[in-house]
Design a protein around this motif. Structure first.
Motif, PDB file in Angstrom:
ATOM      1  N   ALA A   1       0.967 -12.743  25.725  1.00 20.36           N
ATOM      2  CA  ALA A   1       2.216 -13.251  25.147  1.00 20.36           C
ATOM      3  C   ALA A   1       2.424 -12.672  23.744  1.00 20.36           C
ATOM      4  N   LEU A   2       1.316 -12.464  23.007  1.00 15.10           N
ATOM      5  CA  LEU A   2       1.425 -11.831  21.688  1.00 15.10           C
ATOM      6  C   LEU A   2       1.937 -10.405  21.841  1.00 15.10           C
ATOM      7  N   GLU A   3       1.394  -9.700  22.826  1.00 15.85           N
ATOM      8  CA  GLU A   3       1.816  -8.310  23.062  1.00 15.85           C
ATOM      9  C   GLU A   3       3.297  -8.246  23.418  1.00 15.85           C
ATOM     10  N   PHE A   4       3.694  -9.158  24.276  1.00 15.87           N
ATOM     11  CA  PHE A   4       5.091  -9.195  24.712  1.00 15.87           C
ATOM     12  C   PHE A   4       6.013  -9.470  23.523  1.00 15.87           C
ATOM     13  N   ALA A   5       5.618 -10.472  22.709  1.00 17.72           N
ATOM     14  CA  ALA A   5       6.449 -10.850  21.557  1.00 17.72           C
ATOM     15  C   ALA A   5       6.459  -9.750  20.501  1.00 17.72           C
ATOM     16  N   PHE A   6       5.365  -8.982  20.430  1.00 16.30           N
ATOM     17  CA  PHE A   6       5.271  -7.951  19.397  1.00 16.30           C
ATOM     18  C   PHE A   6       6.368  -6.890  19.532  1.00 16.30           C
ATOM     19  N   ASP A   7       6.650  -6.493  20.761  1.00 14.81           N
ATOM     20  CA  ASP A   7       7.694  -5.491  20.985  1.00 14.81           C
ATOM     21  C   ASP A   7       9.023  -5.959  20.413  1.00 14.81           C
ATOM     22  N   VAL A   8       9.308  -7.247  20.595  1.00 13.81           N
ATOM     23  CA  VAL A   8      10.569  -7.812  20.123  1.00 13.81           C
ATOM     24  C   VAL A   8      10.548  -7.975  18.598  1.00 13.81           C
ATOM     25  N   CYS A   9       9.456  -8.561  18.095  1.00 10.45           N
ATOM     26  CA  CYS A   9       9.390  -8.920  16.666  1.00 10.45           C
ATOM     27  C   CYS A   9       9.263  -7.707  15.749  1.00 10.45           C
ATOM     28  N   SER A  10       8.721  -6.608  16.264  1.00  8.59           N
ATOM     29  CA  SER A  10       8.476  -5.458  15.389  1.00  8.59           C
ATOM     30  C   SER A  10       9.697  -4.526  15.292  1.00  8.59           C
ATOM     31  N   LYS A  11      10.689  -4.749  16.130  1.00 11.49           N
ATOM     32  CA  LYS A  11      11.899  -3.900  16.126  1.00 11.49           C
ATOM     33  C   LYS A  11      12.532  -3.863  14.740  1.00 11.49           C
ATOM     34  N   GLY A  12      12.779  -2.652  14.257  1.00  8.25           N
ATOM     35  CA  GLY A  12      13.453  -2.510  12.971  1.00  8.25           C
ATOM     36  C   GLY A  12      12.557  -2.775  11.770  1.00  8.25           C
ATOM     37  N   THR A  13      11.251  -2.955  12.000  1.00  5.42           N
ATOM     38  CA  THR A  13      10.325  -3.165  10.883  1.00  5.42           C
ATOM     39  C   THR A  13       9.406  -1.947  10.755  1.00  5.42           C
ATOM     40  N   LEU A  14       8.561  -1.963   9.721  1.00  5.68           N
ATOM     41  CA  LEU A  14       7.588  -0.876   9.558  1.00  5.68           C
ATOM     42  C   LEU A  14       6.608  -0.828  10.720  1.00  5.68           C
ATOM     43  N   ALA A  15       6.520  -1.939  11.455  1.00  5.01           N
ATOM     44  CA  ALA A  15       5.539  -2.021  12.540  1.00  5.01           C
ATOM     45  C   ALA A  15       6.102  -1.565  13.884  1.00  5.01           C
ATOM     46  N   GLU A  16       7.366  -1.166  13.904  1.00  2.35           N
ATOM     47  CA  GLU A  16       7.952  -0.728  15.173  1.00  2.35           C
ATOM     48  C   GLU A  16       7.178   0.470  15.700  1.00  2.35           C
ATOM     49  N   GLY A  17       6.758   0.394  16.932  1.00  2.00           N
ATOM     50  CA  GLY A  17       6.017   1.486  17.554  1.00  2.00           C
ATOM     51  C   GLY A  17       4.529   1.488  17.259  1.00  2.00           C
ATOM     52  N   ALA A  18       4.082   0.554  16.400  1.00  2.00           N
ATOM     53  CA  ALA A  18       2.647   0.499  16.069  1.00  2.00           C
ATOM     54  C   ALA A  18       1.843   0.028  17.277  1.00  2.00           C
ATOM     55  N   ALA A  19       0.587   0.476  17.336  1.00  3.85           N
ATOM     56  CA  ALA A  19      -0.301  -0.008  18.396  1.00  3.85           C
ATOM     57  C   ALA A  19      -0.831  -1.377  17.958  1.00  3.85           C
ATOM     58  N   LEU A  20      -0.728  -2.356  18.836  1.00  3.76           N
ATOM     59  CA  LEU A  20      -1.265  -3.686  18.544  1.00  3.76           C
ATOM     60  C   LEU A  20      -2.640  -3.769  19.201  1.00  3.76           C
ATOM     61  N   ILE A  21      -3.670  -3.814  18.372  1.00  2.00           N
ATOM     62  CA  ILE A  21      -5.039  -3.858  18.908  1.00  2.00           C
ATOM     63  C   ILE A  21      -5.546  -5.292  18.802  1.00  2.00           C
ATOM     64  N   LEU A  22      -5.679  -5.937  19.935  1.00  2.00           N
ATOM     65  CA  LEU A  22      -6.125  -7.334  19.942  1.00  2.00           C
ATOM     66  C   LEU A  22      -7.617  -7.366  20.244  1.00  2.00           C
ATOM     67  N   ARG A  23      -8.374  -7.847  19.282  1.00  2.00           N
ATOM     68  CA  ARG A  23      -9.828  -7.914  19.438  1.00  2.00           C
ATOM     69  C   ARG A  23     -10.196  -9.336  19.860  1.00  2.00           C
TER      70      ARG A  23
ATOM     71  N   ALA B   1       0.828  -1.205   0.000  1.00  2.00           N
ATOM     72  CA  ALA B   1       0.000   0.000   0.000  1.00  2.00           C
ATOM     73  C   ALA B   1       0.867   1.262   0.000  1.00  2.00           C
ATOM     74  N   GLY B   2       2.189   1.064  -0.091  1.00  4.27           N
ATOM     75  CA  GLY B   2       3.088   2.216  -0.167  1.00  4.27           C
ATOM     76  C   GLY B   2       3.334   2.916   1.162  1.00  4.27           C
ATOM     77  N   ALA B   3       3.180   2.188   2.261  1.00  2.00           N
ATOM     78  CA  ALA B   3       3.342   2.811   3.578  1.00  2.00           C
ATOM     79  C   ALA B   3       4.813   2.959   3.951  1.00  2.00           C
ATOM     80  N   THR B   4       5.093   3.975   4.759  1.00  3.05           N
ATOM     81  CA  THR B   4       6.439   4.093   5.313  1.00  3.05           C
ATOM     82  C   THR B   4       6.429   3.725   6.791  1.00  3.05           C
ATOM     83  N   VAL B   5       5.232   3.704   7.370  1.00  4.87           N
ATOM     84  CA  VAL B   5       5.138   3.339   8.783  1.00  4.87           C
ATOM     85  C   VAL B   5       3.739   2.761   9.049  1.00  4.87           C
ATOM     86  N   ILE B   6       3.693   1.801   9.958  1.00  5.62           N
ATOM     87  CA  ILE B   6       2.409   1.228  10.366  1.00  5.62           C
ATOM     88  C   ILE B   6       2.032   1.843  11.715  1.00  5.62           C
ATOM     89  N   ARG B   7       0.835   2.426  11.779  1.00 12.36           N
ATOM     90  CA  ARG B   7       0.407   3.068  13.034  1.00 12.36           C
ATOM     91  C   ARG B   7      -0.277   2.090  13.968  1.00 12.36           C
TER      92      ARG B   7
END
Lengths: 113, 250
Positions: free
Chosen positions: A43-65, A21-27
């Motif tokens: 555990a997903l939230e915890f892993a997300f901080d680690v897995c998103s480092k250095g990716t477009l998703a770094e710093g994104a809000a993880l909304i778990l429904r 979609a041409g994004a530079t960052v995932i919010r």
């Protein structure tokens, strides 16, 4: 523990769609997590901080429904929510309860810039 | 459009300048619909494995249990007893060491060890590469011994025909209710180490009832690799599965 590899997939899926979609960052990333999926949201939230480092998703809000477990009895046709994996119908006790919701583990939506 | 971030900026200048986002054009994030399962990639690879295995006429089992339930011992015994009639190959999954692969290799059956390191389960990608060394069309049954873990391997399809869940009588009969995902995903539950029953309070019927509460369709066998009790039924189950797989191919 398998939340780590689930979260790696989560980040890969999000990055893939964001790039296309041409994004530079995932919010934000919205994910459906079924109550009976076997994945622990914390555990997903915890892993997300680690897995998103250095990716477009770094710093994104993880909304778990959360999606509650739900099923229908093949015998008495009763419908009910259920918080555990079971084939026992809560109404008639027959081993015919078929789950139709609660196993979801799905990336639903992203917000990108 | 803003060339820096791709956002729909207003004003003629926004298409030209490279900026630090100090200006105030509208930065509302865009929404992108995704709707993709977290396990979609694994499922795709597993489907590829399944196609490959079916073409080769291979019957494939994914053996799952807690650590120490007797998966490797059941394999050793099975390979020694059926080795002369059937052609087996074995994939061994463990976090570390090749101890299990060494035990299987001693039976003369082709084996490959997959070490998952920190990983708690095998996935379809590891299996796809794991079988590269095997001559699949010249194999009847592929046994995949998963990492000893009653939780994580449940959700990861490897392309197998069946998950086979082992439960030894020393573990307690309530395991199917405590770890329902695994017993729900399994086609067969093997109650193992039957020879130890006289020394334990394990209630076999209660255990079966618990398993059927999460999976009414589950087949159940009871056996002991040490005494040999119940092994004939397991071998019959394997032969029937292989025959069915071959019939489906033709």
């Amino acid at each position: 523990m398998h939340e780590l590899s689930l979260t790696q997939s989560l980040v890969a899926i999000a990055e893939d769609h964001a790039r296309r979609a041409g994004a530079t960052v995932i919010r934000s990333i919205t994910v459906e997590v079924g109550e009976l999926s076997g994945a622990v949201p914390e555990a997903l939230e915890f892993a997300f901080d680690v897995c998103s480092k250095g990716t477009l998703a770094e710093g994104a809000a993880l909304i778990l429904r959360r999606v509650p477990g739900h099923g229908r009895c093949g015998l008495c046709a009763a419908e009910a929510e259920c918080g555990e994996l079971t084939a026992v119908c809560p109404a008639c006790g027959a081993l015919a309860f078929e789950l139709d919701a609660g196993r979801e583990l799905r990336v639903m939506e992203l917000e990108i810039d | 459009m803003c060339i820096n971030c791709g956002c729909a900026g207003t004003g003629a200048a926004s298409a030209l300048h490279v900026h630090e986002h100090a200006h105030d054009h509208d930065h509302a994030p865009r929404a992108v619909r995704v709707e993709e399962d977290l396990l979609a990639k694994n499922d795709r690879l597993a489907a590829g494995n399944r196609t490959r295995f079916t073409r080769a006429g291979l019957f494939v089992l994914n053996l799952v249990s807690s650590p120490g339930s007797g998966k490797t011992t059941l394999l050793e015994r099975t390979l020694r007893d059926l080795g002369p009639q059937l052609r087996f190959a074995v994939l061994e999954g463990d976090q570390q060491t090749s101890f299990d692969a060494d035990r299987i290799a001693a039976t003369g059956v082709p084996v490959r060890q997959i070490n998952t390191g920190a990983g708690c389960h095998l996935d379809a990608h590891m299996v796809a590469h794991g079988v590269e060394a095997f001559d699949l069309p010249a194999t009847d049954i592929l046994m995949i011994e998963n990492v000893g873990n009653l939780v994580c391997p449940a959700g990861f399809d490897l392309g197998e025909d069946h998950k086979v869940a082992l439960l030894s009588v020393t573990e307690g009969e309530d395991k199917p209710l405590k770890y329902p995902q695994m017993f729900e995903a399994a086609s067969l539950m093997i109650i193992n180490k039957l020879d130890l029953l006289p020394y334990l309070d394990f209630d076999v019927e209660r255990c079966k009832d618990f398993a059927r509460r999460v999976n009414p369709r589950i087949a159940i066998l009871e056996l002991s690799c040490r005494s040999g009790a119940g092994l004939a039924a397991w071998y019959d189950w394997l032969a029937a599965g292989l025959a069915q797989k071959r019939a489906a191919r033709e």
